[in-house]
Design a protein around this motif. Structure first.
Motif, mmCIF file in Angstrom:
data_model
loop_
_atom_site.group_PDB
_atom_site.id
_atom_site.type_symbol
_atom_site.label_atom_id
_atom_site.label_comp_id
_atom_site.label_asym_id
_atom_site.label_seq_id
_atom_site.Cartn_x
_atom_site.Cartn_y
_atom_site.Cartn_z
ATOM 1 N N GLY A 292 41.474 42.876 -2.853
ATOM 2 C CA GLY A 292 41.277 41.723 -3.725
ATOM 3 C C GLY A 292 40.367 42.042 -4.892
ATOM 4 N N THR A 293 39.909 40.991 -5.572
ATOM 5 C CA THR A 293 39.068 41.144 -6.753
ATOM 6 C C THR A 293 37.712 40.468 -6.589
ATOM 7 O OG1 THR A 293 40.026 39.154 -7.759
ATOM 8 C CG2 THR A 293 41.072 41.270 -8.273
ATOM 9 N N SER A 294 37.369 40.084 -5.365
ATOM 10 C CA SER A 294 36.140 39.334 -5.126
ATOM 11 C C SER A 294 34.904 40.194 -5.386
ATOM 12 C CB SER A 294 36.107 38.816 -3.687
ATOM 13 O OG SER A 294 34.811 38.339 -3.357
ATOM 14 N N LEU A 295 34.040 39.747 -6.279
ATOM 15 C CA LEU A 295 32.789 40.445 -6.558
ATOM 16 C C LEU A 295 31.915 40.476 -5.317
ATOM 17 C CD1 LEU A 295 30.715 41.714 -8.486
ATOM 18 C CD2 LEU A 295 30.057 39.391 -9.167
ATOM 19 N N HIS A 296 31.869 39.370 -4.583
ATOM 20 C CA HIS A 296 31.050 39.305 -3.363
ATOM 21 C C HIS A 296 31.522 40.349 -2.344
ATOM 22 C CE1 HIS A 296 28.668 37.649 -0.103
ATOM 23 N NE2 HIS A 296 29.764 37.599 0.633
ATOM 24 N N GLU A 297 32.820 40.479 -2.155
ATOM 25 C CA GLU A 297 33.353 41.455 -1.201
ATOM 26 C C GLU A 297 32.977 42.876 -1.600
ATOM 27 O OE1 GLU A 297 37.537 41.098 -0.732
ATOM 28 O OE2 GLU A 297 37.448 39.149 0.274
ATOM 29 N N ILE A 298 33.076 43.176 -2.878
ATOM 30 C CA ILE A 298 32.798 44.531 -3.357
ATOM 31 C C ILE A 298 31.327 44.873 -3.170
ATOM 32 C CG2 ILE A 298 32.722 45.971 -5.442
ATOM 33 C CD1 ILE A 298 35.260 44.355 -6.333
ATOM 34 N N LEU A 299 30.442 43.959 -3.534
ATOM 35 C CA LEU A 299 29.010 44.219 -3.373
ATOM 36 C C LEU A 299 28.631 44.299 -1.895
ATOM 37 C CD1 LEU A 299 27.498 41.885 -6.140
ATOM 38 C CD2 LEU A 299 27.830 44.370 -6.227
ATOM 39 N N SER A 300 29.260 43.468 -1.065
ATOM 40 C CA SER A 300 28.972 43.501 0.375
ATOM 41 C C SER A 300 29.429 44.821 0.980
ATOM 42 C CB SER A 300 29.663 42.329 1.075
ATOM 43 O OG SER A 300 29.149 41.097 0.635
ATOM 44 N N ALA A 301 30.601 45.299 0.563
ATOM 45 C CA ALA A 301 31.103 46.577 1.074
ATOM 46 C C ALA A 301 30.178 47.713 0.662
ATOM 47 C CB ALA A 301 32.518 46.822 0.556
ATOM 48 N N ALA A 302 29.694 47.686 -0.569
ATOM 49 C CA ALA A 302 28.773 48.729 -1.027
ATOM 50 C C ALA A 302 27.467 48.686 -0.250
ATOM 51 C CB ALA A 302 28.506 48.563 -2.528
ATOM 52 N N GLU A 303 26.978 47.475 0.048
ATOM 53 C CA GLU A 303 25.755 47.341 0.848
ATOM 54 C C GLU A 303 25.950 47.893 2.253
ATOM 55 O OE1 GLU A 303 24.511 43.298 0.778
ATOM 56 O OE2 GLU A 303 24.184 43.257 -1.398
ATOM 57 N N ALA A 304 27.156 47.664 2.824
ATOM 58 C CA ALA A 304 27.436 48.172 4.166
ATOM 59 C C ALA A 304 27.469 49.697 4.172
ATOM 60 C CB ALA A 304 28.777 47.617 4.653
ATOM 61 N N VAL A 305 27.973 50.284 3.097
ATOM 62 C CA VAL A 305 28.048 51.741 3.008
ATOM 63 C C VAL A 305 26.662 52.345 2.823
ATOM 64 C CG1 VAL A 305 28.844 53.650 1.553
ATOM 65 C CG2 VAL A 305 30.409 51.793 2.150
ATOM 66 N N LEU A 306 25.865 51.745 1.938
ATOM 67 C CA LEU A 306 24.572 52.325 1.581
ATOM 68 C C LEU A 306 23.436 51.896 2.505
ATOM 69 C CD1 LEU A 306 24.725 51.938 -2.306
ATOM 70 C CD2 LEU A 306 25.043 54.020 -0.980
ATOM 71 N N GLY A 307 23.607 50.758 3.191
ATOM 72 C CA GLY A 307 22.528 50.267 4.029
ATOM 73 C C GLY A 307 21.387 49.683 3.230
ATOM 74 N N GLU A 308 21.658 49.237 2.019
ATOM 75 C CA GLU A 308 20.631 48.623 1.179
ATOM 76 C C GLU A 308 21.287 47.611 0.251
ATOM 77 O OE1 GLU A 308 20.278 51.711 -2.537
ATOM 78 O OE2 GLU A 308 19.264 52.272 -0.677
ATOM 79 N N ARG A 309 20.487 46.727 -0.295
ATOM 80 C CA ARG A 309 21.020 45.676 -1.156
ATOM 81 C C ARG A 309 21.521 46.265 -2.468
ATOM 82 N NH1 ARG A 309 21.315 40.389 -1.737
ATOM 83 N NH2 ARG A 309 21.078 39.423 -3.793
ATOM 84 N N VAL A 310 22.674 45.757 -2.927
ATOM 85 C CA VAL A 310 23.262 46.184 -4.198
ATOM 86 C C VAL A 310 23.488 44.947 -5.053
ATOM 87 C CG1 VAL A 310 25.199 47.317 -5.330
ATOM 88 C CG2 VAL A 310 24.397 48.147 -3.106
ATOM 89 N N GLY A 311 22.933 44.938 -6.261
ATOM 90 C CA GLY A 311 23.081 43.797 -7.153
ATOM 91 C C GLY A 311 24.151 44.031 -8.199
ATOM 92 N N ILE A 312 24.513 42.971 -8.884
ATOM 93 C CA ILE A 312 25.555 43.047 -9.901
ATOM 94 C C ILE A 312 25.148 43.948 -11.061
ATOM 95 C CG2 ILE A 312 24.741 41.034 -11.168
ATOM 96 C CD1 ILE A 312 27.654 40.298 -11.696
ATOM 97 N N ASP A 313 23.820 44.112 -11.267
ATOM 98 C CA ASP A 313 23.360 44.968 -12.356
ATOM 99 C C ASP A 313 23.789 46.418 -12.163
ATOM 100 O OD1 ASP A 313 21.600 44.879 -10.117
ATOM 101 O OD2 ASP A 313 20.096 45.959 -11.272
ATOM 102 N N ALA A 314 24.104 46.800 -10.920
ATOM 103 C CA ALA A 314 24.554 48.172 -10.665
ATOM 104 C C ALA A 314 25.916 48.457 -11.290
ATOM 105 C CB ALA A 314 24.610 48.431 -9.159
ATOM 106 N N MET A 315 26.636 47.395 -11.656
ATOM 107 C CA MET A 315 27.953 47.555 -12.267
ATOM 108 C C MET A 315 27.882 47.524 -13.790
ATOM 109 S SD MET A 315 30.198 45.119 -9.723
ATOM 110 C CE MET A 315 31.707 46.086 -9.723
ATOM 111 N N ALA A 316 26.694 47.366 -14.344
ATOM 112 C CA ALA A 316 26.549 47.197 -15.792
ATOM 113 C C ALA A 316 27.090 48.391 -16.571
ATOM 114 C CB ALA A 316 25.082 46.951 -16.142
ATOM 115 N N SER A 317 26.831 49.606 -16.094
ATOM 116 C CA SER A 317 27.288 50.793 -16.832
ATOM 117 C C SER A 317 28.803 50.889 -16.833
ATOM 118 C CB SER A 317 26.676 52.062 -16.234
ATOM 119 O OG SER A 317 27.027 52.192 -14.862
ATOM 120 N N ALA A 318 29.451 50.463 -15.747
ATOM 121 C CA ALA A 318 30.917 50.476 -15.693
ATOM 122 C C ALA A 318 31.513 49.425 -16.623
ATOM 123 C CB ALA A 318 31.398 50.251 -14.262
#
Length: 379
Positions: A292-318
């Motif tokens: 899907g295209t859910s921003l919440h799903e993508i950030l949650s998946a990244a947090e699960a992979v990294l074991g730390e909180r990931v904010g939307i600002d991490a996507m700013a460079s992309a």
């Protein structure tokens, strides 16, 4: 002001329309007409044209048209191309363009000649060369050649020109009005550095319309099954390189969300990845693999992979690189083929463990880069 060059020669018989007939330039008649106009009015003075657009949109193809048109009208043609591997080498691209003119350096005033030769490593001089003197020397060489015949200076992939060359090019571009010199520069559309003054013309290339896209695809892949033809048109989204290269590549199997890309197409749509921080590359990979295209799903998946909180600002460079766009709670790739390029650029180890962002670097043809995705790690 230099002496006016002789009027450009008329085109040779039999040439008219030859370039327009090229299938890869389908739908670019108006853009080619602009280039023709700049070349044909050279007796009225020089000009600058800056062409921008996404990868594969046809910038380099239009530069080839400019070279062809100018050569046939008696112009001298000089070229430089930005190369990512040389972006940190001062004056590397400038040396590439001026090499055919360097015999004329003997006629430069001593300070300009010394600065230019020092910039190219051809003269022992204490300290870095004065960039103003290098720019003056460059303008002098170009202007001197233009007294004998009109001159076309072409710069491709300007986003990867070394900074010193870019500054010299910007200096020259603001001083062409009295010389029979045409400067045509191509750069990707996320490159923000200004070039030229208010008189410089800007041309941003957009995707082909539906009719031109269909014509180009059919010319390169006649007889495609209707379903595959429809998918190619949708995924290419009017991008000429995509339409040509998808027709040459392997056929997609079943309803897989990723189209197999040729090496050239993969590089075109993934060449910005090496500029991004590792965490942004991980988020792009997660976005590509997500159904899907859910921003919440993508950030949650990244947090699960990294074991730390990931904010939307991490996507700013992309977002700044125009690879993705965020609209409220949704994330979408700016071009559909970026998704396929991300999937294809990741090796099996990355797909198994996304913390290992193993993506092919645009600085080399194929070798992978293996890096941790944690934000405090270096690539």
């Amino acid at each position: 002001m230099t002496r006016r060059a002789k009027k450009a020669t008329s085109p040779r018989k039999g040439r008219v329309g030859a370039t327009l007939a090229s299938p890869s330039l389908q739908g670019r008649a108006q853009d080619i007409a602009l280039i023709d106009h700049l070349i044909e009015r050279i007796d009225q003075g020089g000009s600058t044209l800056v062409i921008s657009g996404e990868p594969g949109i046809g910038k380099s193809a239009l530069l080839d048209v400019a070279r062809h048109r100018a050569s046939e009208r008696g112009f001298s043609v000089l070229s430089m191309t930005g190369v990512l591997a040389e972006v940190h080498l001062p004056f590397a691209a400038l040396e590439q363009a001026l090499r055919p003119l360097m015999k004329g350096a003997e006629g430069l005033v001593p300070r300009q000649r010394s600065a230019l030769l020092a910039a190219f490593g051809m003269h022992d001089d204490a300290g870095p060369p004065d960039i103003f003197l290098v720019a003056l020397a460059t303008l002098s060489l170009l202007s001197e050649r233009a007294t004998r015949e009109p001159l076309l200076l072409v710069a491709d992939d300007a986003q990867w020109l070394d900074q010193a060359t870019f500054e010299v090019l910007a200096f020259v571009s603001r001083r062409l009005s009295s010389d029979p010199i045409v400067l045509v520069v191509a750069m990707r559309d996320d490159f923000k550095s200004p070039l030229g003054d208010a008189s410089a013309q800007r041309l941003r290339l957009s995707g082909l319309d539906a009719a031109d896209a269909e014509h180009l695809l059919d010319a390169n892949a006649p007889g495609l099954p209707a379903e595959l033809r429809s998918r190619f048109l949708k995924e290419a989204s009017g991008n000429p390189l995509a339409l040509v290269e998808l027709a040459r590549g392997e056929r997609a199997a079943g309803d897989t969300p990723w189209l197999p890309l040729t090496d050239r197409l993969e590089r075109a749509f993934s060449n910005r990845l090496s500029d991004l921080p590792p965490i942004a590359r991980l988020l792009l990979f997660v976005t590509a693999e997500n159904d899907g295209t859910s921003l919440h799903e993508i950030l949650s998946a990244a947090e699960a992979v990294l074991g730390e909180r990931v904010g939307i600002d991490a996507m700013a460079s992309a977002v700044a690189a125009k690879l993705i766009e965020i609209n409220g709670t949704e994330v979408r790739f700016r071009h559909p083929l970026v998704r396929s390029a991300m999937h294809q650029a990741a090796d099996p180890a990355t797909r198994k463990d996304p913390r290992r962002t193993c993506c092919r670097d645009s600085r080399s043809a194929r070798p992978p880069i293996v890096a941790s995705c944690r934000s405090d790690d270096r690539t």
